[in-house]
Write an enzyme that holds these catalytic residues in place. Structure first.
Site, mmCIF file in Angstrom:
data_model
loop_
_atom_site.group_PDB
_atom_site.id
_atom_site.type_symbol
_atom_site.label_atom_id
_atom_site.label_comp_id
_atom_site.label_asym_id
_atom_site.label_seq_id
_atom_site.Cartn_x
_atom_site.Cartn_y
_atom_site.Cartn_z
ATOM 1 N N ARG A 1 27.676 -59.461 51.615
ATOM 2 C CA ARG A 1 28.614 -59.083 50.552
ATOM 3 C C ARG A 1 30.013 -59.551 50.928
ATOM 4 O O ARG A 1 30.798 -59.981 50.114
ATOM 5 C CB ARG A 1 28.590 -57.571 50.291
ATOM 6 C CG ARG A 1 29.693 -57.150 49.341
ATOM 7 C CD ARG A 1 29.466 -55.825 48.609
ATOM 8 N NE ARG A 1 28.690 -54.837 49.311
ATOM 9 C CZ ARG A 1 29.168 -54.044 50.275
ATOM 10 N NH1 ARG A 1 30.430 -54.117 50.651
ATOM 11 N NH2 ARG A 1 28.384 -53.155 50.857
ATOM 12 N N TYR B 1 38.007 -65.006 24.374
ATOM 13 C CA TYR B 1 36.552 -64.950 24.497
ATOM 14 C C TYR B 1 36.088 -63.536 24.104
ATOM 15 O O TYR B 1 36.715 -62.542 24.489
ATOM 16 C CB TYR B 1 36.161 -65.265 25.945
ATOM 17 C CG TYR B 1 34.714 -65.042 26.242
ATOM 18 C CD1 TYR B 1 33.756 -65.892 25.703
ATOM 19 C CD2 TYR B 1 34.294 -63.992 27.041
ATOM 20 C CE1 TYR B 1 32.413 -65.681 25.963
ATOM 21 C CE2 TYR B 1 32.947 -63.782 27.310
ATOM 22 C CZ TYR B 1 32.016 -64.628 26.759
ATOM 23 O OH TYR B 1 30.693 -64.411 27.015
ATOM 24 N N ASP C 1 42.986 -67.757 31.902
ATOM 25 C CA ASP C 1 41.559 -68.100 31.889
ATOM 26 C C ASP C 1 41.476 -69.609 31.655
ATOM 27 O O ASP C 1 41.792 -70.096 30.572
ATOM 28 C CB ASP C 1 40.855 -67.310 30.772
ATOM 29 C CG ASP C 1 39.354 -67.545 30.744
ATOM 30 O OD1 ASP C 1 38.907 -68.649 31.140
ATOM 31 O OD2 ASP C 1 38.613 -66.637 30.306
ATOM 32 N N LYS D 1 30.323 -72.121 32.807
ATOM 33 C CA LYS D 1 30.615 -73.177 31.831
ATOM 34 C C LYS D 1 30.832 -74.517 32.551
ATOM 35 O O LYS D 1 29.950 -74.966 33.252
ATOM 36 C CB LYS D 1 31.812 -72.748 30.993
ATOM 37 C CG LYS D 1 31.766 -71.275 30.536
ATOM 38 C CD LYS D 1 30.606 -70.969 29.604
ATOM 39 C CE LYS D 1 30.377 -69.463 29.426
ATOM 40 N NZ LYS D 1 31.506 -68.713 28.902
#
Ligand SMILES: *Cc1c(COP(=O)(O)O)cnc(C)c1O
Length: 379
Positions: free
Chosen positions: A61, A113, A187, A212
């Site tokens: 982690r 978005y 973003d 993306k």
């Protein structure tokens, strides 16, 4: 397992230990190895006592060798101090927003978005973080929205799905002149660092849905946060490791491999999108096109809502599917897909109508894409 006298151990021991302590041989590989180990052995107590100086790995982690190579690549790519790789774009946005608390105020662009806007609504309703919306046009209107408790300005440029562009440098200059502590967050999913480097224009934090363009093959879910400055880097490192939506080694490797061709892919997405746009401009079924001139994302309105369903059924190359930024071309209808959770009046006000389609132009040959769209729209 220690290789000496291996044959003295029982089969259970040999199998349970297979592959352990073996990574010393792989240092010269050309492609980064995928480290799937969830944890790492410590030599002795000193190893733990001096962890920060000596050891980089203990538990996955916190860090893995594969993810480390990816994060360093991403930080370099965005010109940042540090990058964090996460299991989705939304996890990345959530990490960035872990900096805020009840009572804080954030200004965001009005066209975002769908998932981002849904998350911001939840932060407002459930956690009392307050939001104001800016239409991305006049800087003095943004100036008027800033309050003493404003902690950040959140921008998506170009915006999704109406392709509004915001001047990041102008926003950062104005906002930081008012209060240098207000974070400018961008973003950068649509343009990627190939076309836009927000941190070099004064932004403090960059976020990506790596699902993306960064990954670009419609085969992985991931997110990225890149920060400028030691303070943000330390705060977010702590939150990242604590909440733990970190990207697994396998996906880190896949993303790293995809990044190798990002510049090439972006150039070709643009070349293809420009060709598709010049066809759409001549297409009588198409009313209005929104394309910022670069990148692979094109939004357009069809003249007649009733042709859409038939069009989707007729498509042979382009797929009617959510997401964007991949090798395969995709077409969506934001009104009932990505933005369906937005109030209808708000959708219509922003131009997200039942006639709006969003095309992610892939890397097929443009001649085939245009022919496919043409035959699907001919009715
Ligand atoms: C897809 C997307 C997100 C969310 O990313 P996920 O990887 O789907 O969680 C955030 N911002 C933009 C602009 C996106 O396109």
């Amino acid at each position: 397992m220690d290789k000496r006298n291996q044959d003295r151990f029982a089969v259970e021991t040999i199998l349970a230990q297979a592959g352990n302590r073996n990574d010393g041989d792989s240092r010269e590989s050309i492609s980064t190895p995928i480290y799937l180990s969830s944890n790492y052995r410590h030599k002795d107590l000193d190893d733990i006592r001096n962890f920060d100086e000596h050891k980089q790995y203990s538990y996955s982690r916190l860090e893995t060798p594969t993810r480390k190579v990816l994060s360093e690549t991403l930080a370099t790519l965005e010109h940042g101090t540090q990058a964090f790789a996460l299991s989705s774009g939304m996890a990345a946005i959530q990490l960035a927003f872990s900096l805020f608390k009840t009572g804080d105020h954030i200004v965001t662009l009005d066209d975002l978005y769908g998932g981002t806007f849904r998350y911001f609504d939840q932060l407002d309703e459930q956690y009392g973080i307050r939001f104001s919306k800016w239409n991305g046009k006049k800087l003095d209107e943004l100036h008027d929205l800033l309050r003493p408790e404003t902690r950040a300005v959140w921008i998506e440029t170009p915006s999704n799905p109406t392709m509004k562009e915001v001047d990041i440098a102008a926003v950062a200059d104005m906002v930081h002149a008012v209060n240098p502590k207000i974070l400018v967050m961008v973003d950068n999913t649509f343009y990627t660092p190939i076309y836009q480097l927000p941190l070099t224009q004064g932004a403090d934090i960059v976020v990506h849905s790596a699902t993306k363009y960064l990954s670009g093959h419609n085969d992985l879910l991931g997110g990225v946060v890149v920060v400028r400055g030691q303070g943000l880097s330390e705060k977010l490192s702590f939150n990242y490791k604590t909440t733990g939506a970190t990207l697994a080694s396998f996906d880190s490797w896949l993303l790293l491999r995809s990044l190798k061709t990002l510049p090439l892919r972006m150039r070709e997405h643009t070349a293809n999108a420009q060709k598709v746009v010049s066809y759409l401009k001549r297409e009588t079924q198409v009313e209005k096109i929104m394309y910022p001139g670069k990148g692979g994302m094109v939004s357009f309105y069809v003249r007649d809502e009733d042709i859409i369903d038939k069009m989707f059924k007729r498509l042979r190359v382009v797929s009617f599917a959510e997401s964007l930024g991949g090798v395969e071309s995709l077409l969506t209808i934001p009104y009932i897909q990505t933005h369906r959770d937005m109030e209808e009046a708000e959708r219509l006000r922003l131009g997200i109508t039942p006639k709006l389609l969003r095309l992610s132009v892939g890397l097929e040959n443009a001649v085939d894409l245009i022919a496919d769209l043409k035959q699907a729209l001919a009715q």
